[in-house]
Design an enzyme around this catalytic site. Structure first.
Site, PDB file in Angstrom:
ATOM      1  N   HIS A   1       0.649  -1.048   0.062  1.00 45.67           N
ATOM      2  CA  HIS A   1      -0.158  -0.073   0.071  1.00 45.67           C
ATOM      3  C   HIS A   1       0.917   1.327   0.147  1.00 45.67           C
ATOM      4  CE1 HIS A   1      -3.473   2.357   1.290  1.00 45.67           C
ATOM      5  NE2 HIS A   1      -2.359   3.299   1.921  1.00 45.67           N
ATOM      6  N   GLU A   2       1.718   1.192   1.042  1.00 47.11           N
ATOM      7  CA  GLU A   2       2.683   2.420   0.767  1.00 47.11           C
ATOM      8  C   GLU A   2       3.546   2.565  -0.420  1.00 47.11           C
ATOM      9  OE1 GLU A   2       2.150   4.597   2.815  1.00 47.11           O
ATOM     10  OE2 GLU A   2       0.995   3.484   4.313  1.00 47.11           O
TER      11      GLU A   2
ATOM     12  N   HIS B   1       1.913   4.416  -3.128  1.00 49.65           N
ATOM     13  CA  HIS B   1       1.565   5.862  -2.868  1.00 49.65           C
ATOM     14  C   HIS B   1       2.945   6.350  -3.800  1.00 49.65           C
ATOM     15  CE1 HIS B   1      -1.773   6.254  -0.421  1.00 49.65           C
ATOM     16  NE2 HIS B   1      -1.182   5.905   0.577  1.00 49.65           N
TER      17      HIS B   1
ATOM     18  N   GLU C   1      -6.370   6.877  -0.876  1.00 51.62           N
ATOM     19  CA  GLU C   1      -6.133   5.915  -0.113  1.00 51.62           C
ATOM     20  C   GLU C   1      -6.844   4.606  -0.688  1.00 51.62           C
ATOM     21  OE1 GLU C   1      -4.257   5.366   2.450  1.00 51.62           O
ATOM     22  OE2 GLU C   1      -3.733   7.520   2.288  1.00 51.62           O
TER      23      GLU C   1
END
Length: 304
Positions: free
Chosen positions: A140-141, A144, A215
């Site tokens: 997930h990070e 980004h 997100e």
């Protein structure tokens, strides 16, 4: 280098629109300050200085604020191993790896580009998650970073930070120095405070709207890259539940950085804070991951 994270054209479009609108707001803000303060040199130099610092040193500022530090492979071999695998799988440069000595389970990414990025996890997160759950959070990070929305949210937050600082300065200047200035100066300071407050409110709303969507985009990209949306869903459920049990007074410092976190630092009773949250609700995130799990199941050999 083009990453293999699932692209999201709607995220790219939203980032572009947000930056365009904030750019217009920024120009209007600077122009208003020049008119009110009657010193374009001072306003431009200070604004440019803050913007440069925010862009070039955002990773260091975030790490310092969150008590994070870069760690070598010898200290956290398993953490480095997960980041190595995910970076190779995504076809992107490996970011620096950092750890924050906080019990609050969370993670964030920062940096101005994929080549100058940092992924940081807290010791509380490392202690609570299973390996496959940690992989989902780190994916997930990394998404980004790959989507470059970390840089966008950093730049976008600059205007709100400056406006907030000006409001605070003008407030205390009025409070403690009101008797030592003429009426015209007081009116000018009040006008500066009003303009800054309006700019802060508008930038606040624009950033929240972008943050909530990014997100969801990161959850989707991470789930598709790892092929295990259920692991990410389990991590979300576990981390959100643990954070909700932390007293709100202990979360207040962390809440200033909610836009960067994997999960917002909200207490047991978020109240109105939920309406202006930087993240979509847990229910929305889990619902999306459930749909992705169904899609992947249908696409698998022998699937329905």
């Amino acid at each position: 280098m083009r990453s293999r994270f699932a692209s999201d054209r709607r995220l790219t479009a939203r980032m572009g629109i947000t930056l365009f609108l904030l750019g217009l707001l920024y120009v209007a803000f600077v122009a208003a300050l020049i008119v009110l303060l009657k010193s374009w040199v001072l306003v431009v130099v200070v604004a440019a200085g803050f913007l440069g610092a925010q862009y070039w040193f955002s990773d260091r500022i975030a790490l310092f604020a969150m008590r994070g530090r870069a760690v070598e492979r010898e200290e956290y071999p398993e953490l480095h191993g997960v980041v190595d695998r995910l970076s190779a799988l995504a076809g992107m440069p490996k970011p620096a790896v950092a750890v924050s000595d906080l019990d609050m389970p969370n993670a964030f990414a920062t940096g101005r580009s994929p080549d100058h990025a940092v992924v940081c996890v807290t010791t509380g997160l490392l202690r609570r998650l299973e390996p496959e759950e940690l992989e989902g959070v780190l994916a997930h990070e990394l998404s980004h970073v790959a989507h470059k929305d970390v840089a966008v949210i950093t730049i976008a937050s600059f205007l709100g930070v400056i406006a907030g600082l000006i409001v605070r300065f003008a407030f205390y200047s009025q409070l403690f120095g009101g008797g030592r200035r003429d009426q015209n100066t007081a009116v000018a300071l009040a006008a500066v405070m009003g303009v800054s407050a309006a700019v802060y409110a508008l930038s606040f709303l624009l950033i929240r709207a972008l943050s909530r969507y990014r997100e969801l985009a990161a959850d989707r990209a991470a789930a598709l890259l790892t092929g295990r949306p259920s692991a990410l869903a389990a991590a979300l459920t576990k981390v959100s539940g643990d954070i909700a049990r932390i007293p709100t007074k202990d979360l207040r410092t962390a809440q200033a950085f909610n836009a960067f976190y994997f999960t917002p630092a909200l207490g047991r009773n978020p109240g109105l804070a939920r309406l202006f949250s930087t993240h979509p609700s847990l229910e929305q995130r889990l619902e999306q991951l459930g749909r992705i799990s169904d899609e992947l199941g249908s696409a698998a050999p022998g699937g329905a």
